[in-house]
Design an enzyme around this catalytic site. Structure first.
Site, PDB file in Angstrom:
ATOM      1  N   GLU A  86    -100.255  26.093  30.223  1.00 39.89           N
ATOM      2  CA  GLU A  86    -100.167  27.235  31.136  1.00 39.89           C
ATOM      3  C   GLU A  86    -101.545  27.618  31.667  1.00 39.89           C
ATOM      4  O   GLU A  86    -102.510  27.702  30.898  1.00 39.89           O
ATOM      5  CB  GLU A  86     -99.550  28.425  30.398  1.00 39.89           C
ATOM      6  CG  GLU A  86     -99.440  29.675  31.254  1.00 39.89           C
ATOM      7  CD  GLU A  86     -98.836  30.848  30.498  1.00 39.89           C
ATOM      8  OE1 GLU A  86     -98.946  31.985  31.012  1.00 39.89           O
ATOM      9  OE2 GLU A  86     -98.281  30.647  29.402  1.00 39.89           O
TER      10      GLU A  86
ATOM     11  N   HIS B 115     -99.972  41.867  33.363  1.00 35.54           N
ATOM     12  CA  HIS B 115     -98.707  41.694  34.054  1.00 35.54           C
ATOM     13  C   HIS B 115     -98.150  43.038  34.543  1.00 35.54           C
ATOM     14  O   HIS B 115     -98.387  44.084  33.939  1.00 35.54           O
ATOM     15  CB  HIS B 115     -97.678  41.045  33.127  1.00 35.54           C
ATOM     16  CG  HIS B 115     -98.048  39.662  32.691  1.00 35.54           C
ATOM     17  ND1 HIS B 115     -97.164  38.823  32.052  1.00 35.54           N
ATOM     18  CD2 HIS B 115     -99.209  38.951  32.785  1.00 35.54           C
ATOM     19  CE1 HIS B 115     -97.753  37.686  31.779  1.00 35.54           C
ATOM     20  NE2 HIS B 115     -99.002  37.743  32.210  1.00 35.54           N
TER      21      HIS B 115
ATOM     22  N   ASP C 296     -98.275  30.363  36.032  1.00 43.53           N
ATOM     23  CA  ASP C 296     -98.089  31.809  35.897  1.00 43.53           C
ATOM     24  C   ASP C 296     -98.669  32.498  37.128  1.00 43.53           C
ATOM     25  O   ASP C 296     -99.867  32.358  37.416  1.00 43.53           O
ATOM     26  CB  ASP C 296     -98.786  32.299  34.622  1.00 43.53           C
ATOM     27  CG  ASP C 296     -98.499  33.762  34.325  1.00 43.53           C
ATOM     28  OD1 ASP C 296     -98.783  34.612  35.194  1.00 43.53           O
ATOM     29  OD2 ASP C 296     -98.033  34.063  33.217  1.00 43.53           O
TER      30      ASP C 296
ATOM     31  N   HIS D 192    -101.471  35.162  36.215  1.00 35.52           N
ATOM     32  CA  HIS D 192    -102.705  34.483  35.819  1.00 35.52           C
ATOM     33  C   HIS D 192    -103.351  33.797  37.019  1.00 35.52           C
ATOM     34  O   HIS D 192    -104.570  33.833  37.195  1.00 35.52           O
ATOM     35  CB  HIS D 192    -102.428  33.436  34.740  1.00 35.52           C
ATOM     36  CG  HIS D 192    -101.863  33.999  33.475  1.00 35.52           C
ATOM     37  ND1 HIS D 192    -101.450  33.194  32.421  1.00 35.52           N
ATOM     38  CD2 HIS D 192    -101.650  35.272  33.075  1.00 35.52           C
ATOM     39  CE1 HIS D 192    -100.996  33.956  31.446  1.00 35.52           C
ATOM     40  NE2 HIS D 192    -101.104  35.216  31.813  1.00 35.52           N
TER      41      HIS D 192
ATOM     42  N   TYR E 123     -99.292  33.972  19.509  1.00 39.08           N
ATOM     43  CA  TYR E 123    -100.552  34.521  20.016  1.00 39.08           C
ATOM     44  C   TYR E 123    -101.776  34.040  19.242  1.00 39.08           C
ATOM     45  O   TYR E 123    -102.887  34.042  19.770  1.00 39.08           O
ATOM     46  CB  TYR E 123    -100.513  36.053  19.941  1.00 39.08           C
ATOM     47  CG  TYR E 123     -99.500  36.718  20.820  1.00 39.08           C
ATOM     48  CD1 TYR E 123     -99.324  36.339  22.151  1.00 39.08           C
ATOM     49  CD2 TYR E 123     -98.712  37.761  20.329  1.00 39.08           C
ATOM     50  CE1 TYR E 123     -98.393  36.966  22.958  1.00 39.08           C
ATOM     51  CE2 TYR E 123     -97.773  38.406  21.133  1.00 39.08           C
ATOM     52  CZ  TYR E 123     -97.616  38.009  22.437  1.00 39.08           C
ATOM     53  OH  TYR E 123     -96.699  38.629  23.234  1.00 39.08           O
TER      54      TYR E 123
ATOM     55  N   HIS F 248    -101.097  28.210  25.815  1.00 38.45           N
ATOM     56  CA  HIS F 248    -102.365  28.418  26.504  1.00 38.45           C
ATOM     57  C   HIS F 248    -103.340  27.424  25.883  1.00 38.45           C
ATOM     58  O   HIS F 248    -103.402  27.322  24.650  1.00 38.45           O
ATOM     59  CB  HIS F 248    -102.877  29.835  26.290  1.00 38.45           C
ATOM     60  CG  HIS F 248    -101.977  30.893  26.846  1.00 38.45           C
ATOM     61  ND1 HIS F 248    -102.287  32.232  26.779  1.00 38.45           N
ATOM     62  CD2 HIS F 248    -100.784  30.834  27.482  1.00 38.45           C
ATOM     63  CE1 HIS F 248    -101.323  32.935  27.341  1.00 38.45           C
ATOM     64  NE2 HIS F 248    -100.400  32.111  27.775  1.00 38.45           N
TER      65      HIS F 248
ATOM     66  N   ASP G  42    -105.791  39.461  33.884  1.00 36.96           N
ATOM     67  CA  ASP G  42    -104.536  39.114  33.220  1.00 36.96           C
ATOM     68  C   ASP G  42    -103.783  40.330  32.674  1.00 36.96           C
ATOM     69  O   ASP G  42    -103.720  40.550  31.468  1.00 36.96           O
ATOM     70  CB  ASP G  42    -104.804  38.098  32.088  1.00 36.96           C
ATOM     71  CG  ASP G  42    -103.532  37.719  31.319  1.00 36.96           C
ATOM     72  OD1 ASP G  42    -102.425  38.031  31.791  1.00 36.96           O
ATOM     73  OD2 ASP G  42    -103.658  37.120  30.240  1.00 36.96           O
TER      74      ASP G  42
ATOM     75  N   HIS H 193     -92.512  29.656  23.705  1.00 36.29           N
ATOM     76  CA  HIS H 193     -93.919  29.979  23.967  1.00 36.29           C
ATOM     77  C   HIS H 193     -94.632  30.064  22.620  1.00 36.29           C
ATOM     78  O   HIS H 193     -94.190  30.787  21.725  1.00 36.29           O
ATOM     79  CB  HIS H 193     -94.031  31.310  24.700  1.00 36.29           C
ATOM     80  CG  HIS H 193     -95.382  31.585  25.291  1.00 36.29           C
ATOM     81  ND1 HIS H 193     -96.529  31.665  24.526  1.00 36.29           N
ATOM     82  CD2 HIS H 193     -95.768  31.802  26.578  1.00 36.29           C
ATOM     83  CE1 HIS H 193     -97.564  31.922  25.315  1.00 36.29           C
ATOM     84  NE2 HIS H 193     -97.124  32.001  26.571  1.00 36.29           N
TER      85      HIS H 193
ATOM     86  N   ARG I 147     -97.217  37.156  16.178  1.00 33.13           N
ATOM     87  CA  ARG I 147     -98.441  37.753  15.627  1.00 33.13           C
ATOM     88  C   ARG I 147     -98.708  37.334  14.180  1.00 33.13           C
ATOM     89  O   ARG I 147     -99.558  37.903  13.513  1.00 33.13           O
ATOM     90  CB  ARG I 147     -98.372  39.280  15.729  1.00 33.13           C
ATOM     91  CG  ARG I 147     -98.401  39.780  17.167  1.00 33.13           C
ATOM     92  CD  ARG I 147     -98.326  41.296  17.266  1.00 33.13           C
ATOM     93  NE  ARG I 147     -98.507  41.762  18.633  1.00 33.13           N
ATOM     94  CZ  ARG I 147     -97.545  41.810  19.551  1.00 33.13           C
ATOM     95  NH1 ARG I 147     -96.322  41.432  19.224  1.00 33.13           N
ATOM     96  NH2 ARG I 147     -97.790  42.237  20.777  1.00 33.13           N
TER      97      ARG I 147
ATOM     98  N   GLU J  21     -92.061  37.476  32.543  1.00 34.47           N
ATOM     99  CA  GLU J  21     -92.775  38.033  31.389  1.00 34.47           C
ATOM    100  C   GLU J  21     -93.302  39.418  31.756  1.00 34.47           C
ATOM    101  O   GLU J  21     -94.417  39.787  31.423  1.00 34.47           O
ATOM    102  CB  GLU J  21     -93.947  37.142  30.986  1.00 34.47           C
ATOM    103  CG  GLU J  21     -93.582  35.752  30.536  1.00 34.47           C
ATOM    104  CD  GLU J  21     -94.832  34.937  30.256  1.00 34.47           C
ATOM    105  OE1 GLU J  21     -94.882  34.290  29.211  1.00 34.47           O
ATOM    106  OE2 GLU J  21     -95.760  34.954  31.093  1.00 34.47           O
TER     107      GLU J  21
ATOM    108  N   HIS K 205     -93.936  31.112  35.357  1.00 36.96           N
ATOM    109  CA  HIS K 205     -93.907  32.468  34.820  1.00 36.96           C
ATOM    110  C   HIS K 205     -94.041  33.392  36.012  1.00 36.96           C
ATOM    111  O   HIS K 205     -95.107  33.467  36.632  1.00 36.96           O
ATOM    112  CB  HIS K 205     -95.061  32.697  33.835  1.00 36.96           C
ATOM    113  CG  HIS K 205     -94.810  32.132  32.475  1.00 36.96           C
ATOM    114  ND1 HIS K 205     -95.824  31.851  31.591  1.00 36.96           N
ATOM    115  CD2 HIS K 205     -93.658  31.818  31.832  1.00 36.96           C
ATOM    116  CE1 HIS K 205     -95.303  31.383  30.469  1.00 36.96           C
ATOM    117  NE2 HIS K 205     -93.983  31.346  30.607  1.00 36.96           N
TER     118      HIS K 205
END
Length: 288
Positions: A149, A235, A183, A186, A77, A114, A233, A74, A42, A264, A220
């Site tokens: 991804e 999870h 994923d 997703h 964000y 992404h 989206d 990964h 973040r 995840e 994923h």
């Protein structure tokens, strides 16, 4: 236990306090693979790990007999390399370069991203900006592979189908160093039905037609809170969502079950240990 091949499976692991904790905790939750953030996801700030952290991380990778081919980072964000906002795009490229260097320091070959959101600029322009960014990043750090991804179709997202992935890859100078992460959440939310053999067959045919199956490197493995094609989206823990018990169909596919499976799902190490145990139990029931 049967004599069946062992799954390559793990989860997204915490790095608070350093990377050195990851190999041991991976094994403790029943894993032999993992994903980590290379820094606080973040924040725009990222720094290379200390020599001491790297030494202890690499020592424990060997101690626990883990295969670095089954590790990935990964991206954070905040990264959006499709952004039409020049300042955000430039900061995203700079951060990705640092993330790639962190991967290289840790001996982690794969950096998962992404593709980003064009924020209304348009898919063609967004795809061009993604490829431009990747060319810069991959020029700066030549020991790392980028994994694209799949995402859901909302908010100007790029990468919700494999024709878009093909367009990105075709514009990349180092396309031999670009792979894919699939994923399941997703994909299902984007309309790929991974709960049926026919849906999985169609998905793999699309991937092979557009970019080649050989680019698939990781999965994923996530359940989802939402219906097929919802584009939402969200999870869910293994077995508790809309994929549910049909995960057995996905795990029965020899292409997907041969890849590293990274959870995840909601929760931390204890919940991931439960989810890994659930996946292993499903795997033991599959006749293949």
């Amino acid at each position: 236990m049967s004599g069946k091949r062992e799954l390559i499976i793990g989860a997204h692991m915490p790095i608070g306090g350093g990377f050195a904790r990851v190999p041991k905790e991976t094994v403790e939750i029943g894993g032999n693979a993992f994903q980590i953030f290379p820094h606080n996801p973040r924040q725009w700030n990222a720094k290379l790990p200390s020599d001491d952290d790297v030494v202890h991380f690499l020592r424990d990778v060997k101690k626990y007999n883990l295969n670095p081919e089954n590790f990935m980072c990964h991206a954070g964000y905040l990264v959006n390399i499709a952004s039409p906002k020049e300042d955000i795009w430039e900061k995203s490229v700079a951060l990705l370069i640092t993330e790639a260097k962190i991967c290289a320091r840790l001996g982690i070959k794969y950096l998962n991203i992404h593709p980003g959101s064009h924020l209304g600029l348009g898919e063609k322009e967004g795809i061009e900006r993604v490829a431009k960014a990747l060319n810069i990043v991959m020029e700066k750090e030549k020991n790392v592979y980028i994994l694209l991804e799949n995402v859901v179709r909302k908010g100007g997202n790029i990468g919700y189908n494999y024709a878009q992935m093909r367009e990105i890859i075709s514009l990349c100078k180092y396309e031999d160093r670009i792979g894919l992460t699939f994923d399941t959440c997703h994909g299902y939310d984007a309309g790929y039905d991974v709960t049926t053999a026919e849906g999985i067959k169609q998905l793999l045919e699309e991937i092979d037609r557009e970019v080649g199956i050989k680019r698939l490197k990781f999965v994923h493995l996530n359940d989802t809170k939402n219906e097929l094609g919802s584009q939402k989206d969200r999870h869910e823990n293994i077995g508790n969502g809309k994929i549910g018990e049909k995960l057995e169909v996905f795990l029965s596919n020899p292409i997907f079950n041969s890849l590293p499976l990274i959870l995840e799902t909601p929760g931390d190490n204890p919940e991931h240990a439960e989810d890994i145990a659930k996946v292993k139990a499903i795997w033991e029931k599959i006749d293949c």
